[in-house]
Design a protein around this motif. Structure first.
Motif, short mmCIF file in Angstrom:
data_model
loop_
_atom_site.label_atom_id
_atom_site.label_comp_id
_atom_site.label_asym_id
_atom_site.label_seq_id
_atom_site.Cartn_x
_atom_site.Cartn_y
_atom_site.Cartn_z
N HIS A 158 0.84 -1.20 0.00
CA HIS A 158 0.00 0.00 0.00
C HIS A 158 0.88 1.25 0.00
N TYR A 159 1.83 1.27 0.89
CA TYR A 159 2.73 2.42 1.05
C TYR A 159 3.49 2.70 -0.25
N GLU A 160 4.05 1.67 -0.86
CA GLU A 160 4.83 1.86 -2.08
C GLU A 160 3.96 2.37 -3.22
N PHE A 161 2.76 1.84 -3.35
CA PHE A 161 1.87 2.29 -4.41
C PHE A 161 1.47 3.74 -4.18
N GLY A 162 1.11 4.08 -2.94
CA GLY A 162 0.75 5.46 -2.60
C GLY A 162 1.89 6.43 -2.86
N GLU A 163 3.10 6.02 -2.54
CA GLU A 163 4.26 6.88 -2.78
C GLU A 163 4.48 7.08 -4.28
N TRP A 164 4.30 6.03 -5.08
CA TRP A 164 4.42 6.18 -6.53
C TRP A 164 3.39 7.19 -7.03
N ILE A 165 2.16 7.07 -6.56
CA ILE A 165 1.12 8.00 -7.00
C ILE A 165 1.50 9.43 -6.65
N ARG A 166 1.95 9.66 -5.44
CA ARG A 166 2.23 11.02 -5.01
C ARG A 166 3.46 11.62 -5.66
N LEU A 175 -4.78 17.89 -10.78
CA LEU A 175 -5.85 17.03 -11.30
C LEU A 175 -5.95 15.75 -10.47
N ARG A 176 -4.80 15.19 -10.12
CA ARG A 176 -4.78 13.98 -9.28
C ARG A 176 -5.51 14.22 -7.98
N GLU A 177 -5.20 15.32 -7.31
CA GLU A 177 -5.82 15.59 -6.01
C GLU A 177 -7.31 15.88 -6.14
N LEU A 178 -7.72 16.56 -7.21
CA LEU A 178 -9.16 16.78 -7.42
C LEU A 178 -9.87 15.44 -7.60
N ALA A 179 -9.27 14.53 -8.35
CA ALA A 179 -9.88 13.21 -8.54
C ALA A 179 -9.98 12.45 -7.22
N ILE A 180 -8.91 12.48 -6.43
CA ILE A 180 -8.91 11.79 -5.13
C ILE A 180 -9.96 12.40 -4.21
N LEU A 181 -10.00 13.72 -4.15
CA LEU A 181 -11.00 14.39 -3.31
C LEU A 181 -12.41 14.02 -3.74
N HIS A 182 -12.62 13.90 -5.05
CA HIS A 182 -13.95 13.56 -5.52
C HIS A 182 -14.34 12.14 -5.10
N LEU A 211 -14.06 17.37 -16.37
CA LEU A 211 -13.94 16.06 -17.02
C LEU A 211 -13.27 15.06 -16.09
N VAL A 212 -12.25 15.48 -15.38
CA VAL A 212 -11.57 14.61 -14.41
C VAL A 212 -12.55 14.22 -13.30
N LEU A 213 -13.35 15.18 -12.83
CA LEU A 213 -14.35 14.87 -11.80
C LEU A 213 -15.39 13.89 -12.34
N ALA A 214 -15.81 14.07 -13.59
CA ALA A 214 -16.77 13.16 -14.20
C ALA A 214 -16.19 11.75 -14.26
N ALA A 215 -14.92 11.64 -14.66
CA ALA A 215 -14.27 10.33 -14.73
C ALA A 215 -14.19 9.70 -13.34
N ALA A 216 -13.82 10.50 -12.33
CA ALA A 216 -13.75 9.97 -10.97
C ALA A 216 -15.13 9.48 -10.51
N ARG A 217 -16.17 10.23 -10.85
CA ARG A 217 -17.53 9.84 -10.47
C ARG A 217 -17.92 8.53 -11.15
N VAL A 247 -7.71 6.85 -9.48
CA VAL A 247 -9.09 6.75 -8.99
C VAL A 247 -9.37 5.33 -8.47
N ALA A 248 -8.89 4.33 -9.18
CA ALA A 248 -9.09 2.94 -8.72
C ALA A 248 -8.40 2.71 -7.38
N PHE A 249 -7.17 3.20 -7.24
CA PHE A 249 -6.44 3.02 -5.97
C PHE A 249 -7.20 3.68 -4.82
N TYR A 250 -7.69 4.89 -5.03
CA TYR A 250 -8.36 5.57 -3.92
C TYR A 250 -9.76 5.01 -3.65
#
Length: 189
Positions: free
Chosen positions: A40-48, A57-64, A112-118, A150-153
């Motif tokens: 989990h930690y390694e994947f999260g670190e790669w994402i960040r 955009l990444r953070e908006l998707a995660i927040l959504h 569009l990123v929010l729509a994809a996250a939704r 989005v899948a990870f979060y």
């Protein structure tokens, strides 16, 4: 109250203690499975730090994802993290408006990123029109990374909910400022 004990650095083998550099409740709970925590930690670190998707955009998707699932832990933590990557309070207000079907005030790409996250959160997939619109605006590697993020979060919110992880006190003000929707009615709680 979490369903597993919150462990500390001292509870871990020396080789695993690096994962407690940020001793947040999520990591303290995942420490019950050091191997799972490591992945989990390694994947999260790669994402960040290594994912090349624009961090805002990444953070908006995660927040959504956190907002749509009304996951207080994920959402509150990423309000703070998002600020480090350019997400403003007005942006968070905008994503709440977007979730309510109102104009967000964000850019077309951000909507569009929010729509994809939704879609990925609620439907476990993307509509062909959303996919096509993303591919018109982002190269294939970045669209792929958006789906991965989005899948990870979505996985993360399920871990948080499944283990019933408590929001730390320092993150609670974010929940006062940005009320999450009541998932039963769709209205802010």
């Amino acid at each position: 109250m979490a369903r597993v004990p919150y462990l500390s650095e001292a509870d871990l083998a020396p080789a695993d203690r690096d994962m407690m550099a940020r001793p947040i409740n999520l990591f303290r709970a995942l420490a019950n499975s050091p191997g799972g925590m490591r992945r989990h930690y390694e994947f999260g670190e790669w994402i960040r730090w290594e994912c090349e998707l624009d961090p805002r955009l990444r953070e908006l998707a995660i927040l959504h994802v956190g907002y749509l699932t009304a996951n207080a832990y994920e959402f509150s933590h990423h309000v703070e993290i998002g600020r480090r990557f350019g997400v403003t309070d007005a942006d968070v207000d905008g994503l709440a408006r977007f979730a309510a079907g109102e104009p967000s005030g964000l850019s077309e790409l951000e909507d569009l990123v929010l729509a994809a996250a939704r879609e990925l959160t609620e439907d476990a997939g993307l509509a062909p029109s959303t996919w096509a619109a993303l591919c018109e605006r982002l190269p294939a590697p970045r669209v792929t990374e958006l789906v991965i993020v989005v899948a990870f979060y979505n996985y993360v919110v399920r871990v948080l909910s499944g283990l019933d992880i408590d929001v730390e006190d320092e993150y609670l003000p974010y929940l006062d400022r940005f009320p999450l929707p009541d998932t039963r009615s769709g209205a802010p709680s």
